[in-house]
Structures are given as C-alpha cells and as structure tokens.
Design a protein around this motif. Structure first.
Motif, mmCIF file in Angstrom:
data_model
loop_
_atom_site.group_PDB
_atom_site.id
_atom_site.type_symbol
_atom_site.label_atom_id
_atom_site.label_comp_id
_atom_site.label_asym_id
_atom_site.label_seq_id
_atom_site.Cartn_x
_atom_site.Cartn_y
_atom_site.Cartn_z
ATOM 1 N N GLU A 66 0.792 -1.222 0.000
ATOM 2 C CA GLU A 66 0.000 0.000 0.000
ATOM 3 C C GLU A 66 0.826 1.275 0.000
ATOM 4 N N LYS A 67 2.008 1.218 0.620
ATOM 5 C CA LYS A 67 2.736 2.461 0.847
ATOM 6 C C LYS A 67 4.229 2.327 0.588
ATOM 7 N N LEU A 68 4.819 3.468 0.300
ATOM 8 C CA LEU A 68 6.269 3.606 0.189
ATOM 9 C C LEU A 68 6.749 4.322 1.447
ATOM 10 N N TYR A 69 7.796 3.775 2.065
ATOM 11 C CA TYR A 69 8.336 4.359 3.291
ATOM 12 C C TYR A 69 9.772 4.810 3.050
ATOM 13 N N VAL A 70 10.077 6.023 3.477
ATOM 14 C CA VAL A 70 11.429 6.562 3.344
ATOM 15 C C VAL A 70 11.846 7.099 4.713
ATOM 16 N N ALA A 71 13.068 6.794 5.104
ATOM 17 C CA ALA A 71 13.606 7.291 6.372
ATOM 18 C C ALA A 71 14.986 7.873 6.130
ATOM 19 N N MET A 72 15.307 8.922 6.847
ATOM 20 C CA MET A 72 16.657 9.483 6.792
ATOM 21 C C MET A 72 17.036 10.004 8.170
ATOM 22 N N TYR A 73 18.341 10.015 8.421
ATOM 23 C CA TYR A 73 18.800 10.631 9.657
ATOM 24 C C TYR A 73 20.063 11.441 9.379
ATOM 25 N N VAL A 74 20.204 12.523 10.166
ATOM 26 C CA VAL A 74 21.268 13.515 9.963
ATOM 27 C C VAL A 74 21.986 13.722 11.274
ATOM 28 N N THR A 75 23.273 13.422 11.298
ATOM 29 C CA THR A 75 24.045 13.532 12.540
ATOM 30 C C THR A 75 24.720 14.890 12.695
ATOM 31 N N LYS A 76 25.071 15.542 11.575
ATOM 32 C CA LYS A 76 25.834 16.788 11.640
ATOM 33 C C LYS A 76 24.917 17.975 11.939
ATOM 34 N N ARG A 77 25.272 18.739 12.966
ATOM 35 C CA ARG A 77 24.462 19.887 13.357
ATOM 36 C C ARG A 77 24.411 20.952 12.263
ATOM 37 N N GLU A 78 25.532 21.188 11.586
ATOM 38 C CA GLU A 78 25.547 22.196 10.526
ATOM 39 C C GLU A 78 24.614 21.803 9.381
ATOM 40 N N VAL A 79 24.565 20.505 9.056
ATOM 41 C CA VAL A 79 23.682 20.036 7.985
ATOM 42 C C VAL A 79 22.223 20.182 8.414
ATOM 43 N N GLN A 80 21.927 19.924 9.664
ATOM 44 C CA GLN A 80 20.566 20.101 10.168
ATOM 45 C C GLN A 80 20.104 21.553 9.993
ATOM 46 N N LYS A 81 21.004 22.484 10.265
ATOM 47 C CA LYS A 81 20.657 23.897 10.084
ATOM 48 C C LYS A 81 20.400 24.221 8.620
ATOM 49 N N ILE A 82 21.230 23.657 7.733
ATOM 50 C CA ILE A 82 21.046 23.876 6.304
ATOM 51 C C ILE A 82 19.681 23.352 5.853
ATOM 52 N N LEU A 83 19.334 22.138 6.293
ATOM 53 C CA LEU A 83 18.056 21.559 5.903
ATOM 54 C C LEU A 83 16.884 22.399 6.399
ATOM 55 N N ALA A 84 16.963 22.869 7.637
ATOM 56 C CA ALA A 84 15.862 23.635 8.212
ATOM 57 C C ALA A 84 15.637 24.954 7.488
ATOM 58 N N LEU A 85 16.707 25.545 6.970
ATOM 59 C CA LEU A 85 16.596 26.868 6.354
ATOM 60 C C LEU A 85 16.583 26.824 4.828
ATOM 61 N N ALA A 86 17.383 25.945 4.230
ATOM 62 C CA ALA A 86 17.433 25.873 2.764
ATOM 63 C C ALA A 86 16.362 24.944 2.210
ATOM 64 N N GLY A 87 15.908 23.992 3.023
ATOM 65 C CA GLY A 87 14.896 23.058 2.568
ATOM 66 C C GLY A 87 15.490 21.885 1.815
ATOM 67 N N VAL A 88 14.762 20.776 1.824
ATOM 68 C CA VAL A 88 15.207 19.575 1.110
ATOM 69 C C VAL A 88 13.996 18.935 0.443
ATOM 70 N N ARG A 89 14.190 18.458 -0.767
ATOM 71 C CA ARG A 89 13.109 17.818 -1.521
ATOM 72 C C ARG A 89 13.332 16.311 -1.571
ATOM 73 N N LEU A 90 12.299 15.564 -1.224
ATOM 74 C CA LEU A 90 12.298 14.125 -1.437
ATOM 75 C C LEU A 90 11.727 13.877 -2.830
ATOM 76 N N LEU A 91 12.520 13.255 -3.698
ATOM 77 C CA LEU A 91 12.172 13.087 -5.106
ATOM 78 C C LEU A 91 11.799 11.629 -5.378
ATOM 79 N N ILE A 92 10.759 11.419 -6.188
ATOM 80 C CA ILE A 92 10.309 10.075 -6.528
ATOM 81 C C ILE A 92 10.100 9.999 -8.035
#
Length: 265
Positions: A66-92
C-alpha cells in the motif's frame, strides 16, 4: 473400526493438514513491511541505509503493498541547520530515472531575509538546537501527486493528508525524518510491483543576502619604504576569523542531490 482407532487416524490427519498449511504459508506468503511513521527508526534495518558522504545524510527505502516508506537521519548539526533553512526535496521517479517532477519539500526553503535572521539568532544563542530548528519545520510542499487541487500545494505537516511526515531528535541530537507515501497518490501498486524506481533528495542552496559593507576609519601615515621591500598593498595580517567553519558551511550550502534505486516488492 473401534473408537480409539478413529481418534488416532483423525489426529494423524490433523497433524499433516497443519504441517501442509505451515509449509505453504512459508513458501507463498510474505509479511508486509510496515513502519510506524513516528521518527523513531527502531523498526528499520540499520544496514539498509545508504550514505550521502558530502552531507552525512543516511537514507533508506522500503514498501508494502500500500505504501512507500522513506527514512533518513542527519548527525551533523551544521547540515541540520542547512536543511531547516534551505529546505530539502524528497524526489520520486516511478520510471527509475532522475526526474524531479514528483517531490515533497520538507522543510521548506526560506527566503534570504528569513534565513539570515534565523542564522543570526542561532549564532547568538549557540544555535542549532532542536527547539530553534523545529520552528522552521512545520510546512511541506508537494508537487506531481495525484488528486492535488493545484500542481503545487503547501500545507502544514499536521494537516489531514494521505502523505505523512514525522521528525524528531534523539538524546544525541541526531535528526530523524520519516515519510509515508501511499502508492495510490503516485500510481497503483500493481503497476510498480517487481519494477525499479528511484528515490532521492535534493538539498536546496542556502540563500542569504550579502552582508552590508561596513564603514572603516583608517589613519594614513607616510613612511619611507626601502627598495626591494614588500608593498603594503600585498601585505595581509593574520585573521581571527574561523575559516574552517565558513568553508564547511559554504560547501554544504551548495545545491546537492542524491539518488537511490529501489525495487518494489
């Protein structure tokens, strides 16, 4: 035929029937892969995650009927800040290529002024902690899915929808994001079964306005310069600026993409 003999024969028949059913189930049936979309990845196999080395983002993909599941994890604090402000697209891309027409953007890309203010706030408060980052992670944008009223839609991640997203941090400040996407919002499962699709993410470039030039007051003193000495215009004094952090942030702020292949089972 006496009663004990009948009971014995019935018991033997029952035993072989159960054995046959168990064997058939083991061969023909599979247990669906289901995940709780709660940003806790205890139900994921750690070996299923691939690594995007420049960002340090780990990503994995699974599905059930029924569904597609995607998981990701980010350990680097600087990358977390980039994602929160620059945004990230999940592409299919259900065709197994690298088309970007179908995507979920979360978090959303912030405008340059908002990003600059957020960065200043984080720096003033030794920033990048989960509370500061989560303030910028409440909207999603989706494009190219079925049953959309508009080609591109923006909504709160808590709004009732068939696409579910959950995120959170653990005690080590690792950021986890999970996506739950019904096949019916892309295409039907039967069409994709046993076929290869591609799933990826694209980190948007972090855009901030250029710093305003600061007025500098200088004092000029004419001195004699011996012949053959270095010209003052080519002389540079050591700087106290942390260029290592600047270089890291600059590298992470460039647009980057990462794709994984996944066979729908």
């Amino acid at each position: 035929m006496n009663r004990p003999t009948i009971i014995l024969l019935l018991s033997i028949c029952s035993f072989f029937c159960k054995l046959s059913n168990t064997s058939a189930k083991g061969i023909h049936d599979t247990i669906p892969v289901k995940h709780s979309t709660d940003a806790v990845l205890d139900d994921w196999d750690p070996s299923s995650f691939d690594l995007h080395e420049p960002s340090g983002i780990h990503m994995a993909i699974e599905n059930d009927t029924e569904k597609l599941y995607v998981a990701m994890y980010v350990t680097k604090r600087e990358v977390q800040k980039i994602l929160a402000l620059a945004g990230v697209r999940l592409l299919i891309d259900v065709k197994g290529k690298k088309k970007e027409a179908t995507y979920i953007e979360f978090p959303l890309q912030k405008d340059p002024q908002t990003a600059a203010l957020a960065i200043a706030e984080m720096e003033n408060n030794e920033g990048g902690n989960p509370d500061q980052l989560s303030k910028h992670m409440f909207l999603l944008k989706k494009n190219g899915f079925k049953n959309q009223l508009q080609e591109t839609e923006i909504q709160a991640i808590t709004a009732p929808t068939d696409i579910q997203i959950s995120f959170g941090w653990d005690e080590k400040s690792v950021l986890y994001i999970e996506y739950e996407i019904p096949f019916k919002s892309i295409t039907d499962y039967a069409t994709l079964k046993n076929k290869e699709i591609t799933v990826g993410f694209k980190i948007n470039a972090l855009e901030v306005p250029p710093p305003e030039p600061k007025s500098v007051v200088t004092t000029t003193k004419i001195v004699a310069i011996p012949v053959g000495s270095i010209s003052p215009s080519n002389f540079r004094t050591p700087s106290n600026r942390d260029f290592s952090k600047v270089a890291t942030t600059k590298a992470l702020s460039q647009q980057q993409s990462f794709w994984m292949k996944h066979q729908v089972n």
